[in-house]
Design an enzyme around this catalytic site. Structure first.
Site, mmCIF file in Angstrom:
data_model
loop_
_atom_site.group_PDB
_atom_site.id
_atom_site.type_symbol
_atom_site.label_atom_id
_atom_site.label_comp_id
_atom_site.label_asym_id
_atom_site.label_seq_id
_atom_site.Cartn_x
_atom_site.Cartn_y
_atom_site.Cartn_z
ATOM 1 N N LEU A 114 -19.320 -19.856 68.123
ATOM 2 C CA LEU A 114 -19.681 -20.909 67.154
ATOM 3 C C LEU A 114 -18.547 -21.928 67.093
ATOM 4 O O LEU A 114 -17.394 -21.541 66.920
ATOM 5 C CB LEU A 114 -19.860 -20.315 65.750
ATOM 6 C CG LEU A 114 -21.050 -19.390 65.488
ATOM 7 C CD1 LEU A 114 -20.924 -18.773 64.105
ATOM 8 C CD2 LEU A 114 -22.371 -20.149 65.604
ATOM 9 N N HIS A 115 -18.874 -23.195 67.238
ATOM 10 C CA HIS A 115 -17.828 -24.214 67.093
ATOM 11 C C HIS A 115 -18.327 -25.551 66.553
ATOM 12 O O HIS A 115 -17.545 -26.400 66.179
ATOM 13 C CB HIS A 115 -17.122 -24.447 68.433
ATOM 14 C CG HIS A 115 -17.961 -25.220 69.421
ATOM 15 N ND1 HIS A 115 -18.961 -24.629 70.153
ATOM 16 C CD2 HIS A 115 -17.964 -26.530 69.763
ATOM 17 C CE1 HIS A 115 -19.535 -25.544 70.915
ATOM 18 N NE2 HIS A 115 -18.953 -26.702 70.706
ATOM 19 N N ARG A 116 -19.657 -25.748 66.498
ATOM 20 C CA ARG A 116 -20.151 -27.073 66.106
ATOM 21 C C ARG A 116 -19.981 -27.317 64.609
ATOM 22 O O ARG A 116 -20.222 -26.426 63.792
ATOM 23 C CB ARG A 116 -21.625 -27.232 66.481
ATOM 24 C CG ARG A 116 -21.818 -27.285 67.971
ATOM 25 C CD ARG A 116 -23.159 -27.808 68.407
ATOM 26 N NE ARG A 116 -23.254 -27.673 69.846
ATOM 27 C CZ ARG A 116 -22.825 -28.590 70.721
ATOM 28 N NH1 ARG A 116 -22.292 -29.708 70.282
ATOM 29 N NH2 ARG A 116 -22.918 -28.377 72.013
ATOM 30 N N ASP A 170 -23.815 -21.778 69.727
ATOM 31 C CA ASP A 170 -24.235 -23.163 69.478
ATOM 32 C C ASP A 170 -23.719 -24.061 70.606
ATOM 33 O O ASP A 170 -23.647 -25.279 70.483
ATOM 34 C CB ASP A 170 -23.779 -23.662 68.096
ATOM 35 C CG ASP A 170 -22.282 -23.583 67.883
ATOM 36 O OD1 ASP A 170 -21.546 -23.301 68.853
ATOM 37 O OD2 ASP A 170 -21.833 -23.804 66.736
#
Length: 359
Positions: free
Chosen positions: A206-208, A280
């Site tokens: 997850l990074h967005r 994501d």
């Protein structure tokens, strides 16, 4: 002899340029190239060991732009790339993907009448709130030659009024890298540390901003994933940006294992043997499609629709309440098996270099 600049700025770029660089070495009597690392990703784990693992030569130039806001990074990349071109001009600038470096170097090149080549041109999420979408739109607006990954991308470019002669459907260089390295995938320490077994764990990334910037939402999202995993271990290599936010939330579960970012060979070893991937990221959905691993994308849109229409990916959305039904489907064994999109065959870089020789 053609003088070609190859631009790479961030982790996804390195996977895309590796096979192109390898093919270009075979025609060095006809194309002289220099590899330019903008330094947009400057963390060793996020970029350095990619060069070693993927056999990419050390960059000829590192612009060393470092961190900053979108505008600061864009400005620094443009200033430094322009200065380089003014000192030693190229004929063509080849950019890949959709990071800040892609857009910034395209603009700097085009304003000096250097031809712009966009590998992975024409893909769209139609979500203008994503910085990557703006990067794609700006880059494609001034690109002279497009190397595309799918017929969907070709159609997007046609609708924008680009001439057919500029569009070359070649396939996906990221898959060239995957297929070349699949026999070299390397079991990371996490395998033994968490007693992982084949098809018995999840990999999560997850990074967005839409997922990680709001603490409350991120907590709910991860809680839903933990619940849906039904005790299966979840291996979560944490992006530096996400790590800062997670510290404030204090999420803990016996089956959630947060680890440092992994190298390419280690990360894809985990993906290849996973029960499923929750992400994501756009690029990971391409890799899971080719490796036939179920993938859930925590986004409301994707610029890679072929991973859904053809591959193993499903769009879950960013609402935490959407996670449970997809997890149910997975545990019941009802996930689609998926196919591999056309021309994702490991020979894309060869097609690109053969075409470059005609420019």
């Amino acid at each position: 002899m053609m003088k070609l600049d190859i631009i790479a700025g961030a982790r996804p770029n390195f996977m895309k340029i590796a096979p192109i660089v390898e093919e270009l070495k075979k025609v060095k009597d006809r194309i002289q190239f220099r590899l330019i690392h903008t330094g947009q990703h400057y963390d060793k784990k996020m970029s350095g060991n990619f060069f070693e693992q993927l056999g990419i030569p050390e960059p000829d130039v590192n612009l060393e732009v470092g961190s900053g806001t979108q505008a600061e990074q864009t400005a620094r990349i443009m200033e430094r790339y322009e200065a380089l071109l003014l000192k030693d001009m190229a004929d063509w600038s080849l950019v890949v993907g959709d990071v800040t470096s892609t857009m910034a170097c395209s603009i700097a090149a085009k304003k000096l009448n250097v031809g712009v080549i966009h590998v992975e041109g024409g893909i769209r999420s139609n979500d203008i709130s994503m910085p990557e979408e703006i990067n794609r739109m700006v880059t494609d607006a001034i690109t002279d030659v497009f190397y595309t990954t799918s017929e969907v991308a070709n159609d997007n470019l046609r609708k924008l009024g680009h001439e057919e002669s500029k569009i070359r459907f070649v396939g996906n260089t990221m898959i060239d890298t995957l297929l070349k390295n699949i026999s070299r995938f390397n079991q990371p320490p996490a395998w033994k540390d968490f007693n992982l077994v084949e098809n018995g764990y999840f990999v999560m990334t997850l990074h967005r901003p839409a997922n990680v910037d709001e603490e409350e939402k991120l907590k709910k999202l991860i809680d839903e994933i933990i619940k849906g995993a039904k005790g299966f271990p979840i291996v979560f290599p944490v992006h530096p940006r996400t790590a800062k936010i997670l510290k404030g939330i204090g999420i803990e579960a016996d089956n959630l294992h947060m680890i440092e970012p992994l190298g390419y060979l280690e990360f894809n070893y985990l993906v290849q043997h996973a029960f499923a991937v929750v992400t994501d990221s756009g690029g990971i959905t391409e890799e899971t499609t080719v490796m036939k691993v179920p993938c859930m994308t925590l986004r409301d849109n994707t610029e890679r629709p072929e991973t859904i229409t053809v591959g193993t990916n499903e769009l879950v959305g960013t609402n935490p309440d959407n996670v449970a039904p997809f997890m149910e489907k997975l545990h019941k064994g009802e996930w689609k098996s998926g196919e591999i999109p056309h021309l994702w065959d490991g020979h894309t870089a060869e097609r690109i270099v053969q075409d470059l020789l005609t420019l």
